[in-house]
Design a protein around this motif. Sequence first.
Motif, mmCIF file in Angstrom:
data_model
loop_
_atom_site.group_PDB
_atom_site.id
_atom_site.type_symbol
_atom_site.label_atom_id
_atom_site.label_comp_id
_atom_site.label_asym_id
_atom_site.label_seq_id
_atom_site.Cartn_x
_atom_site.Cartn_y
_atom_site.Cartn_z
ATOM 1 N N GLU A 202 0.834 -1.198 0.000
ATOM 2 C CA GLU A 202 0.000 0.000 0.000
ATOM 3 C C GLU A 202 0.867 1.246 0.000
ATOM 4 O OE1 GLU A 202 -2.320 -0.741 3.483
ATOM 5 O OE2 GLU A 202 -0.769 -0.033 4.861
ATOM 6 N N LEU A 203 0.328 2.294 -0.594
ATOM 7 C CA LEU A 203 1.026 3.575 -0.679
ATOM 8 C C LEU A 203 0.466 4.534 0.365
ATOM 9 C CD1 LEU A 203 2.924 5.595 -2.230
ATOM 10 C CD2 LEU A 203 0.910 6.148 -3.634
ATOM 11 N N HIS A 204 1.344 5.071 1.198
ATOM 12 C CA HIS A 204 0.976 6.101 2.168
ATOM 13 C C HIS A 204 1.363 7.455 1.565
ATOM 14 C CE1 HIS A 204 0.463 3.361 5.790
ATOM 15 N NE2 HIS A 204 0.940 2.563 4.853
ATOM 16 N N THR A 205 0.379 8.321 1.367
ATOM 17 C CA THR A 205 0.657 9.562 0.654
ATOM 18 C C THR A 205 -0.350 10.637 1.030
ATOM 19 O OG1 THR A 205 1.064 10.509 -1.551
ATOM 20 C CG2 THR A 205 -0.743 8.916 -1.358
ATOM 21 N N THR A 206 -0.260 11.784 0.356
ATOM 22 C CA THR A 206 -1.215 12.879 0.525
ATOM 23 C C THR A 206 -1.957 13.092 -0.793
ATOM 24 O OG1 THR A 206 0.199 13.962 2.156
ATOM 25 C CG2 THR A 206 -1.490 15.314 1.116
ATOM 26 N N ARG A 207 -3.256 13.275 -0.702
ATOM 27 C CA ARG A 207 -4.061 13.539 -1.892
ATOM 28 C C ARG A 207 -5.006 14.719 -1.613
ATOM 29 N NH1 ARG A 207 -0.796 11.039 -4.142
ATOM 30 N NH2 ARG A 207 -0.991 9.178 -5.470
ATOM 31 N N VAL A 208 -5.271 15.493 -2.652
ATOM 32 C CA VAL A 208 -6.247 16.572 -2.570
ATOM 33 C C VAL A 208 -7.602 16.020 -3.006
ATOM 34 C CG1 VAL A 208 -6.921 18.830 -3.483
ATOM 35 C CG2 VAL A 208 -4.520 18.341 -2.991
ATOM 36 N N GLN A 209 -8.650 16.395 -2.275
ATOM 37 C CA GLN A 209 -9.995 15.956 -2.631
ATOM 38 C C GLN A 209 -10.596 16.931 -3.654
ATOM 39 O OE1 GLN A 209 -12.189 14.249 1.085
ATOM 40 N NE2 GLN A 209 -10.934 15.967 1.781
ATOM 41 N N LEU A 210 -10.939 16.391 -4.796
ATOM 42 C CA LEU A 210 -11.571 17.172 -5.858
ATOM 43 C C LEU A 210 -13.004 16.681 -6.000
ATOM 44 C CD1 LEU A 210 -11.242 19.257 -8.160
ATOM 45 C CD2 LEU A 210 -10.563 17.358 -9.638
ATOM 46 N N GLN A 211 -13.937 17.590 -5.768
ATOM 47 C CA GLN A 211 -15.351 17.207 -5.798
ATOM 48 C C GLN A 211 -16.010 17.740 -7.062
ATOM 49 O OE1 GLN A 211 -18.496 18.658 -2.838
ATOM 50 N NE2 GLN A 211 -17.709 16.794 -1.865
ATOM 51 N N THR A 212 -16.752 16.875 -7.745
ATOM 52 C CA THR A 212 -17.440 17.295 -8.957
ATOM 53 C C THR A 212 -18.849 16.710 -8.979
ATOM 54 O OG1 THR A 212 -17.337 17.363 -11.382
ATOM 55 C CG2 THR A 212 -16.536 15.363 -10.324
ATOM 56 N N THR A 213 -19.782 17.460 -9.513
ATOM 57 C CA THR A 213 -21.172 17.021 -9.617
ATOM 58 C C THR A 213 -21.532 16.874 -11.094
ATOM 59 O OG1 THR A 213 -21.723 18.203 -7.587
ATOM 60 C CG2 THR A 213 -23.555 17.528 -8.991
#
Length: 216
Positions: free
Chosen positions: A136-147
Amino acid sequence: MPETTSPTIEFISVANEFRHEYIVEKSRFITTICPCSTETEAQAFINRINKEFWDARHNCTAYALGPKQEQQRSSDNGEPSGTAGKPMLEVLKKTGITNVAVVVTRYFGGIKLGAGGLIRAYSHSVSETLQLAPKELHTTRVQLQTTIDYALYGSLERYLQDAQLHYEAAFGEQIELTILVPLNDIEHIQKELQDMSHGAATCIVLNAIEVVLPLN
């Protein structure tokens, strides 16, 4: 674009405890590997394997802890000096896999392997086990929300899967997608979603979070 509180630190670990056996010249090398984040956890794991394989001639160990393998330790556990623990640790260092402890249990098969043979056997055991173990990869991600509308979901879902982006979908009158995006890819992904939806997909950039993502 959201700011992270600290630079992104990525590292790979194993997803769960995993075991694999390798036989050479009738000697059994049973490798058990386990995710650990502290020396206390690593030692508890090692003690547990020692108790499980109490009748084995050797239970050799190595572990690497910290995002950059800052903490490292190994033990030959009675094998000739430098023929077991150090080669095991070298495999961990070479792969870069961290927050992991490994024990190679050896049941002697009656044929001496010599120093070179032992180094190869212990190295191969750990290398092969790491290859097979789920990671598994431990990392940081930005949440991008789209409708989006339902009509767009099929094509966007295929795009996200092909791009190997992790996402969650909430289904209501429309579909709300929350996509985990690498910090440097936000503008590119936004543009792709806009182009694919002909401008219909509304995008909101949320906060950055630490995540653990499965690796194939």
